[in-house]
Every structure is written in C-alpha cells, then in structure tokens.
Write a protein that holds these residues in place. Structure first.
Motif, PDB file in Angstrom:
ATOM      1  N   LEU A   1      -6.335   0.429  -3.244  1.00  0.00           N
ATOM      2  CA  LEU A   1      -7.552   0.106  -3.988  1.00  0.00           C
ATOM      3  C   LEU A   1      -7.320  -1.082  -4.922  1.00  0.00           C
ATOM      4  CD1 LEU A   1     -10.483   0.899  -4.463  1.00  0.00           C
ATOM      5  CD2 LEU A   1      -9.705   2.504  -6.223  1.00  0.00           C
TER       6      LEU A   1
ATOM      7  N   ALA B   1      -7.349  -4.224  -2.774  1.00  0.00           N
ATOM      8  CA  ALA B   1      -8.712  -4.558  -2.345  1.00  0.00           C
ATOM      9  C   ALA B   1      -9.517  -5.146  -3.499  1.00  0.00           C
ATOM     10  CB  ALA B   1      -9.399  -3.315  -1.791  1.00  0.00           C
ATOM     11  N   ARG B   2      -9.335  -4.590  -4.692  1.00  0.00           N
ATOM     12  CA  ARG B   2     -10.049  -5.124  -5.851  1.00  0.00           C
ATOM     13  C   ARG B   2      -9.567  -6.531  -6.204  1.00  0.00           C
ATOM     14  NH1 ARG B   2      -9.984   0.352  -9.621  1.00  0.00           N
ATOM     15  NH2 ARG B   2     -11.906   1.307  -8.780  1.00  0.00           N
TER      16      ARG B   2
ATOM     17  N   MET C   1     -11.375  -8.781  -4.012  1.00  0.00           N
ATOM     18  CA  MET C   1     -12.766  -8.925  -4.453  1.00  0.00           C
ATOM     19  C   MET C   1     -12.861  -9.879  -5.646  1.00  0.00           C
ATOM     20  SD  MET C   1     -15.494  -5.879  -5.307  1.00  0.00           S
ATOM     21  CE  MET C   1     -14.646  -5.368  -6.803  1.00  0.00           C
TER      22      MET C   1
ATOM     23  N   VAL D   1     -12.904  -3.254   0.060  1.00  0.00           N
ATOM     24  CA  VAL D   1     -12.943  -2.195  -0.959  1.00  0.00           C
ATOM     25  C   VAL D   1     -13.595  -0.938  -0.371  1.00  0.00           C
ATOM     26  CG1 VAL D   1     -13.737  -1.541  -3.262  1.00  0.00           C
ATOM     27  CG2 VAL D   1     -13.063  -3.903  -2.813  1.00  0.00           C
TER      28      VAL D   1
ATOM     29  N   TYR E   1     -12.235   3.171   0.005  1.00  0.00           N
ATOM     30  CA  TYR E   1     -13.004   4.352  -0.412  1.00  0.00           C
ATOM     31  C   TYR E   1     -13.326   5.261   0.780  1.00  0.00           C
ATOM     32  CZ  TYR E   1     -13.684   2.905  -5.261  1.00  0.00           C
ATOM     33  OH  TYR E   1     -13.492   2.577  -6.581  1.00  0.00           O
TER      34      TYR E   1
END
Length: 558
Positions: A401, A404-405, A408, A421, A425
C-alpha cells in the motif's frame, strides 16, 4: 626506442589496438632495459601502452599501466593543462622525443584515463576519486560530463546537477545533460540551455535554435514528471520541426506506451526501424510491446536482427529474455536478462524484465529485489507495479500500500497509479469497497483506461456480482474494441454457464489477435466443456503422465 614510439603513435591513431598492444610489449622491454630514460619519457611510453590496452577493452591491465605512468608523471616536468590531446581516449604527446629529450606530460589527462578504466569496470567511486583530483581549470567538456555522470551514479545529485549545468554553459547542445537534469527534477528554466550572453546579437536562426532546445527540455521535464500528455505534445511539435528523427521517434513511442496508446507506439517503433534498421536503442522496449501483442514472428525477427548487429548491448539480451519468456522458457529468459545486466548494470529495463520473470516463476523475493533496483535507477509506473505485485505475493500488504501510494503521489494525474492503489485494497478483505472507489476514480480520470475496467470487473466477480461485471464489460465494448475485453467477458460468461456467448467472444478475440495465448487456451477449454469433457481433469491426468515420465527418466539415469 624512438622508432617504436613513433610507430605506436601511428598504430593508435589508426585504431589498430591489437598491433599496438604487440608493439607495446617491445616498447616496454626497450624502456625497462634503458637506464638513462627520464621519468617523463617513461610516462609517455606507459601512456601509449595503456591506450592500446584500453582500446582492446582490457581495462584492468590498462588501469595498472596508467597508474605506473602517473607515478612517473609526478617526478617529471608537468604539461600545461591547456595542451592538446591526441584523441578522445589516447591523450598523449604527439611530438617525437628522444630518450634525452624530456616530453611534456599532462598529469590530469592521465587521471582522466584512470577514471575511465575504473568506470569501465563499474567502480564508480574510485573513478570519482580520480576525477575530483582534476582542478576546474583543467576540465574539458568531456571531463565535466563524465564527472557529472559519476556524481549521479554515486548518489550526489546536487553535485551532479551543478556539473550538468556547467556542461550546458559550455555547450547548450549537450542533450545528454538536458535529459539527465530533467530526470533529476530540474525545470527547463533552471537549465537555461541557450547559454547565450547578453551582448550576443540574437539572429532569427539563433532564436529558432533556442526555441527547439527549450521545447526539447520541456518535453523531457514533462516525461520525468510523468506528465506524458504534455511530453507527447512537445515531442510531436519537435517531430514536425525535425521529421524522420530517430531519437524523437523512439522517445515518442516510449511516451505512447506509457499512455497506453499501443497502436501509435507500434507504428513509431516500426517507423524507427525503417529510419535505421541497425539501431538498437529502445528495441528492448519494442520487444515488450510486441510481446503484449503476442507477435511471435515479429519478435523472432527482431531478436535475430539485434543479435546480428551487436551482442555487446544490454538491449539485445533484454529482448532475447522477453522472447524466451514469451515462449514459456523461464530459465533461459532469466539467464538472458542476467546477461544483459552483466553487460550494463545500470540498464533499468533489464531489472523490470528480471522482476516480471521472477514473479512468473513464483519468486517474489527475487522479484522485489529487481524492482527495487529498477526503482533506484529510474522510477516509473512499471517498477511501481512490480513492487506492488511482489509485495502482495509475499504477502506484505502494508508495504504494498505504501508503494502504491508513492506511485499515486508521483503520478497524481495517472489513472494507472489510482488503479494500482485499488489493486492493493482488492487484496485486503475489508478494503474491497475502497478498491472499487479507486477503480471508479481512475475511470473518471481516464475513461479509456481498460486496465481499470478489467480490474473492476475482477472485483465484481470476486464479490459474486457476475452480472455487474458482464454489464460493465459490454458497456465498454460499445466504444473500445480490445481483445483483452473480449477475453475477460468470455471467461466470466463461461463461468456463469453462458457457453454460446462465451464462445463468440473468444472467437472475436482470436480474430483480432490470432496469437493471443489466453484466447487460444480459453477456447480450447470451452470446446472440451461443450463436448462434456472436464478440462481440469484432463490437465491433472497430463500432469500425472509428465510426473511418471520424469520418474522413469530418473530411474534410468540412476
């Protein structure tokens, strides 16, 4: 000895390094037997011999000889740093000098040669240590550019930026410096590529040059910031100014790949091959695109062409790895990608391919290491995607996570980053609602991004909403014709018992891309089901047969 020295100079100027190496053995023998030879003359002879070894790519031998020459330089007369050089690699005195005459040796040139040897054997820190001993007034453009590269390789970005800017001050057409500065986050205005003094009269021709250099810098700055649309716009305008430009065509193709415009990218890669059939640069990127299109014949032709051109380039072995990976020969693919890294350990795409191969072999830890190396060399979406996939397989959901952030944040206007992202999830049981929101946000940002469509369809299936998944895919098929959409729809239809409709979509996918392996396998399974045969049972039987054969071969071997 004077004749030997003159002939060494001649052979080196003719790039006849093998002959120069052989003759150098005689020169060294004569020099060692001469007791009254000055240190400067010995240094000159050693430099000539080192140049021959460097030309033969025997870098460690050349390094040893250059170091001996440097020791001799330090006890002999010094040459002014403004003196000329024999050529790019062989920086020595051209003047004929007898043992009694004292040739002038430039110690800084010898240090630069030593640094180049260290760099050639991937010892960047030792190379930098030598380069830092060269004073500013003795630095040529080439020395400045090399030192900038070394600072960047060793992680001293602030120093690298200063040296690259100095390169542009000396020569605004040093495009390598523009690309490097853009990748390190320097804006076009900070680069000031025009390098023009206030007193210089601005002609129309000069203004034109300034404009395209600025546009070139803006294009690379946009790409480095993941603003691929802005970068593509600038590259397109440059392409109109410089038609059939190989470099611009390849850069445009790479940006189009990042934007998902695979058709346009394919066209530009093919155009680049027409412009120069012997070009190797970015052909590994082209191989990845061909693989995504299942272009077996085109891939075979490309790899054979590259192998015929130059096996000393990392792109050749990356393309070979991609080809064998497509042929499902994972071990050979892994061996070839490792070979590309041995050829050039800073070739970022090699680590991305290495990571993807490791993932396909269910080696997530090895994949994670490769993707981290790619990320350190040049962060892009593919390295972020690889990191996330590897971390999810380990599994390390929290770290996935975070990765992925980070993607982003780096690509705030990228639908692919938002989808990434969402993918994390989707792997967390209580995070599926967040995953759906990220996928939907990605589609609002970029309605044509089919990766988010496929991911959202998978999420619907995961939660038992097959009808919603089917409706979503049918909706997008009205406006986007893509074989991946047809395959996904066919798979879901087959799972819900709608065999006839599933068969139709598999056939459409194959008509669009006859080499699509997923479509072939899906159609084969469906046909077995229609005949009342359990395809999974058949696969288990085939595996059992393979195991028996393997046991028999082992017994025979023992």
């Amino acid at each position: 000895m004077e004749t030997l020295r003159e002939q060494m100079l001649f052979l080196l100027d003719q790039n006849l390094y093998d002959s120069a190496d052989l003759l150098g053995c005689f020169l060294m023998s004569s020099m060692n037997s001469c007791t009254d030879l000055s240190p400067a003359a010995r240094a000159e002879n050693l430099i000539l011999y080192g140049d021959a070894l460097y030309g033969k790519r025997e870098y460690k031998r050349a390094l040893s000889v250059y170091k001996q020459a440097l020791q001799q330089c330090r006890v002999g007369p010094k040459q002014s740093s403004s003196s000329g050089s024999r050529n790019t690699l062989q920086i020595g005195s051209r003047s004929s000098s007898s043992p009694t005459n004292t040739p002038l040796i430039n110690e800084h040139d010898v240090k630069f040669k030593i640094a180049l040897c260290h760099l050639a054997v991937n010892d960047a820190r030792s190379a930098l240590s030598e380069m830092e001993g060269i004073p500013a007034k003795a630095r040529t453009l080439r020395i400045t550019l090399t030192q900038a590269r070394l600072y960047r390789i060793t992680g001293y970005e602030r120093a690298a930026i200063a040296f690259y800017k100095e390169c542009l001050r000396q020569c605004p057409y040093a495009l390598e410096a523009i690309i490097a500065l853009a990748e390190m986050g320097v804006t076009q205005k900070e680069m000031q590529p025009q390098g023009q003094s206030k007193n210089t009269r601005l002609t129309s021709d000069h203004l034109d040059q300034v404009r395209w250099l600025q546009r070139y810098a803006e294009a690379h700055c946009a790409v480095a910031c993941h603003d691929y649309k802005g970068g593509l716009e600038q590259l397109s305008q440059l392409g109109q100014r410089f038609p059939n430009n190989l470099h611009l065509t390849l850069e445009t193709a790479k940006v189009e790949v990042a934007l998902g415009k695979t058709g346009d990218a394919m066209h530009n890669f093919e155009k680049a091959r027409q412009i120069d059939q012997f070009n190797i640069t970015a052909m590994d990127e082209y191989s990845l695109l061909l693989r995504s299109k299942s272009g077996h014949l085109e891939m075979n032709r490309l790899v054979n062409d590259l192998l015929d051109i130059d096996v000393g380039r990392p792109e050749v072995w990356v393309a070979s790895a991609v080809y064998w990976d497509m042929r499902e020969d994972k071990e050979r693919a892994a061996a070839y990608v490792d070979k590309s890294i041995r050829v050039e350990e800073r070739h970022g795409l090699a680590y991305i391919v290495k990571g993807n191969i490791a993932l396909s072999m269910n080696r997530p830890e090895a994949a994670l290491s490769a993707f981290r190396k790619a990320q350190a060399l040049k962060p892009d979406l593919r390295s972020y995607q690889g990191l996330v996939q590897a971390l999810l397989k380990i599994p390390k959901h929290k770290e996935a996570l975070f990765a992925a952030r980070d993607a982003m944040k780096a690509m705030s206007h990228s639908a692919k980053a938002l989808t990434l992202v969402g993918d994390v999830y989707a792997h967390i049981p209580d995070g599926r609602e967040k995953a759906r929101k990220f996928y939907e946000s990605a589609l609002r940002l970029e309605p044509g991004y089919l990766g988010a469509v496929l991911a959202l369809a998978d999420l619907h299936v995961l939660e038992g909403r097959n009808n919603e998944a089917i409706a979503l895919l049918q909706k997008y098929l009205k406006n986007w014709t893509d074989d991946a959409l047809h395959i996904k729809l066919a798979q879901i239809l087959a799972a819900t018992g709608k065999v006839g409709e599933s068969l139709k979509h598999f056939q459409i996918a194959l008509s669009m891309n006859p080499q699509n392996e997923l479509a072939k396998k899906g159609l084969d399974r469906l046909e077995k089901q229609m005949k009342g045969v359990d395809p999974d049972a058949l696969e288990e039987e085939e595996n059992e047969v393979e195991d028996v054969d393997g046991d028999q071969q082992e017994e025979e071997f023992l």
